[in-house]
Design a protein around this motif. Structure first.
Motif, PDB file in Angstrom:
ATOM      1  N   VAL A 123      29.853  -4.148   0.560  1.00 49.50           N
ATOM      2  CA  VAL A 123      28.568  -4.680  -0.091  1.00 49.50           C
ATOM      3  C   VAL A 123      28.061  -5.486   0.221  1.00 49.50           C
ATOM      4  O   VAL A 123      29.056  -6.814  -0.098  1.00 49.50           O
ATOM      5  CB  VAL A 123      27.826  -3.272  -0.682  1.00 49.50           C
ATOM      6  CG1 VAL A 123      28.517  -4.021  -2.588  1.00 49.50           C
ATOM      7  CG2 VAL A 123      26.204  -3.936  -1.196  1.00 49.50           C
ATOM      8  N   GLN A 124      27.395  -5.659   0.621  1.00 51.16           N
ATOM      9  CA  GLN A 124      27.102  -7.421   1.438  1.00 51.16           C
ATOM     10  C   GLN A 124      25.022  -7.605   0.632  1.00 51.16           C
ATOM     11  O   GLN A 124      24.367  -7.081   0.597  1.00 51.16           O
ATOM     12  CB  GLN A 124      26.700  -7.750   2.571  1.00 51.16           C
ATOM     13  CG  GLN A 124      26.435  -9.619   2.809  1.00 51.16           C
ATOM     14  CD  GLN A 124      26.450  -9.022   3.655  1.00 51.16           C
ATOM     15  OE1 GLN A 124      25.914  -9.600   5.228  1.00 51.16           O
ATOM     16  NE2 GLN A 124      26.980 -11.326   4.065  1.00 51.16           N
ATOM     17  N   LEU A 177      33.896  -6.129  -2.884  1.00 50.64           N
ATOM     18  CA  LEU A 177      34.729  -5.872  -1.788  1.00 50.64           C
ATOM     19  C   LEU A 177      35.456  -5.190  -3.604  1.00 50.64           C
ATOM     20  O   LEU A 177      35.624  -4.976  -4.876  1.00 50.64           O
ATOM     21  CB  LEU A 177      35.896  -5.683  -1.719  1.00 50.64           C
ATOM     22  CG  LEU A 177      35.805  -6.684  -0.015  1.00 50.64           C
ATOM     23  CD1 LEU A 177      36.450  -7.966   0.060  1.00 50.64           C
ATOM     24  CD2 LEU A 177      35.372  -5.674   0.917  1.00 50.64           C
ATOM     25  N   LYS A 178      36.405  -3.731  -3.893  1.00 44.81           N
ATOM     26  CA  LYS A 178      37.456  -3.701  -4.904  1.00 44.81           C
ATOM     27  C   LYS A 178      37.769  -4.150  -5.354  1.00 44.81           C
ATOM     28  O   LYS A 178      38.258  -4.908  -4.803  1.00 44.81           O
ATOM     29  CB  LYS A 178      37.557  -2.208  -3.630  1.00 44.81           C
ATOM     30  CG  LYS A 178      38.595  -1.147  -5.076  1.00 44.81           C
ATOM     31  CD  LYS A 178      39.645  -0.393  -4.319  1.00 44.81           C
ATOM     32  CE  LYS A 178      40.438   0.877  -5.762  1.00 44.81           C
ATOM     33  NZ  LYS A 178      41.494   1.488  -5.621  1.00 44.81           N
ATOM     34  N   ASP A 179      37.312  -4.144  -6.724  1.00 45.78           N
ATOM     35  CA  ASP A 179      38.371  -4.766  -7.498  1.00 45.78           C
ATOM     36  C   ASP A 179      37.917  -6.390  -7.630  1.00 45.78           C
ATOM     37  O   ASP A 179      38.288  -7.612  -7.814  1.00 45.78           O
ATOM     38  CB  ASP A 179      39.851  -5.071  -7.480  1.00 45.78           C
ATOM     39  CG  ASP A 179      40.745  -3.756  -7.608  1.00 45.78           C
ATOM     40  OD1 ASP A 179      40.026  -2.854  -8.212  1.00 45.78           O
ATOM     41  OD2 ASP A 179      41.665  -3.417  -6.516  1.00 45.78           O
ATOM     42  N   ILE A 185      25.643  -2.378   3.529  1.00 45.72           N
ATOM     43  CA  ILE A 185      26.858  -1.125   3.086  1.00 45.72           C
ATOM     44  C   ILE A 185      27.440  -1.055   4.364  1.00 45.72           C
ATOM     45  O   ILE A 185      27.097  -0.615   5.217  1.00 45.72           O
ATOM     46  CB  ILE A 185      26.612   0.439   2.789  1.00 45.72           C
ATOM     47  CG1 ILE A 185      25.283  -0.215   0.972  1.00 45.72           C
ATOM     48  CG2 ILE A 185      27.024   1.092   1.820  1.00 45.72           C
ATOM     49  CD1 ILE A 185      24.773   0.804   0.278  1.00 45.72           C
ATOM     50  N   LYS A 186      28.912  -0.750   4.061  1.00 48.05           N
ATOM     51  CA  LYS A 186      30.273  -0.170   4.708  1.00 48.05           C
ATOM     52  C   LYS A 186      31.123   0.399   4.500  1.00 48.05           C
ATOM     53  O   LYS A 186      31.686   0.737   3.412  1.00 48.05           O
ATOM     54  CB  LYS A 186      31.202  -1.739   5.609  1.00 48.05           C
ATOM     55  CG  LYS A 186      30.197  -2.365   6.010  1.00 48.05           C
ATOM     56  CD  LYS A 186      30.896  -3.252   7.209  1.00 48.05           C
ATOM     57  CE  LYS A 186      30.722  -4.573   7.840  1.00 48.05           C
ATOM     58  NZ  LYS A 186      30.667  -6.055   8.128  1.00 48.05           N
ATOM     59  N   VAL A 196      28.777  -0.987  -8.920  1.00 47.67           N
ATOM     60  CA  VAL A 196      28.053  -1.637  -8.757  1.00 47.67           C
ATOM     61  C   VAL A 196      27.150  -0.739  -8.739  1.00 47.67           C
ATOM     62  O   VAL A 196      26.483  -0.218  -8.692  1.00 47.67           O
ATOM     63  CB  VAL A 196      27.763  -2.218  -7.624  1.00 47.67           C
ATOM     64  CG1 VAL A 196      26.981  -3.417  -7.296  1.00 47.67           C
ATOM     65  CG2 VAL A 196      29.910  -2.416  -7.321  1.00 47.67           C
ATOM     66  N   ILE A 197      25.796  -1.305 -10.422  1.00 50.53           N
ATOM     67  CA  ILE A 197      25.123  -1.267 -10.183  1.00 50.53           C
ATOM     68  C   ILE A 197      23.436  -2.404 -10.078  1.00 50.53           C
ATOM     69  O   ILE A 197      24.233  -3.006  -9.705  1.00 50.53           O
ATOM     70  CB  ILE A 197      23.978  -1.225 -11.364  1.00 50.53           C
ATOM     71  CG1 ILE A 197      25.154  -0.335 -11.943  1.00 50.53           C
ATOM     72  CG2 ILE A 197      23.383   0.002 -11.547  1.00 50.53           C
ATOM     73  CD1 ILE A 197      25.298   0.501 -13.627  1.00 50.53           C
TER      74      ILE A 197
END
Length: 80
Positions: A20-21, A32-34, A49-50, A73-74
């Motif tokens: 997500v950007q 990204l994840k982590d 979002i990808k 991510v909130i």
């Protein structure tokens, strides 16, 4: 990672994403994840979002706040 985008009126998006950007106050940034924990303000712009299957989705916002913690991510936003 789990992404939740919430406005004062409704839940705009909730689901698993790969990337997500955000339109950060100091420029665009991606998650990204982590990703390391962070809290940031957002300016007017587009959240992109990808997904793993190369699909993309975007939402226009007027600003907000994002929190990243433990692959969750909130995002609290004002929608356009």
């Amino acid at each position: 990672m789990q992404l939740d985008i919430i406005s004062p009126d409704e839940s705009i998006f909730s689901g698993e994403v790969d990337y997500v950007q955000f339109p950060g106050t100091n420029g665009l940034f991606g998650v990204l994840k982590d990703h390391a924990p962070l809290i940031s303000t957002l300016t007017a712009g587009k959240i992109s979002i990808k997904y793993n299957n190369n699909e993309e989705q975007s939402f226009n916002i007027n600003g907000g706040l994002v929190e990243v913690l433990k692959n969750k991510v909130i995002v609290l936003v004002e929608t356009v």
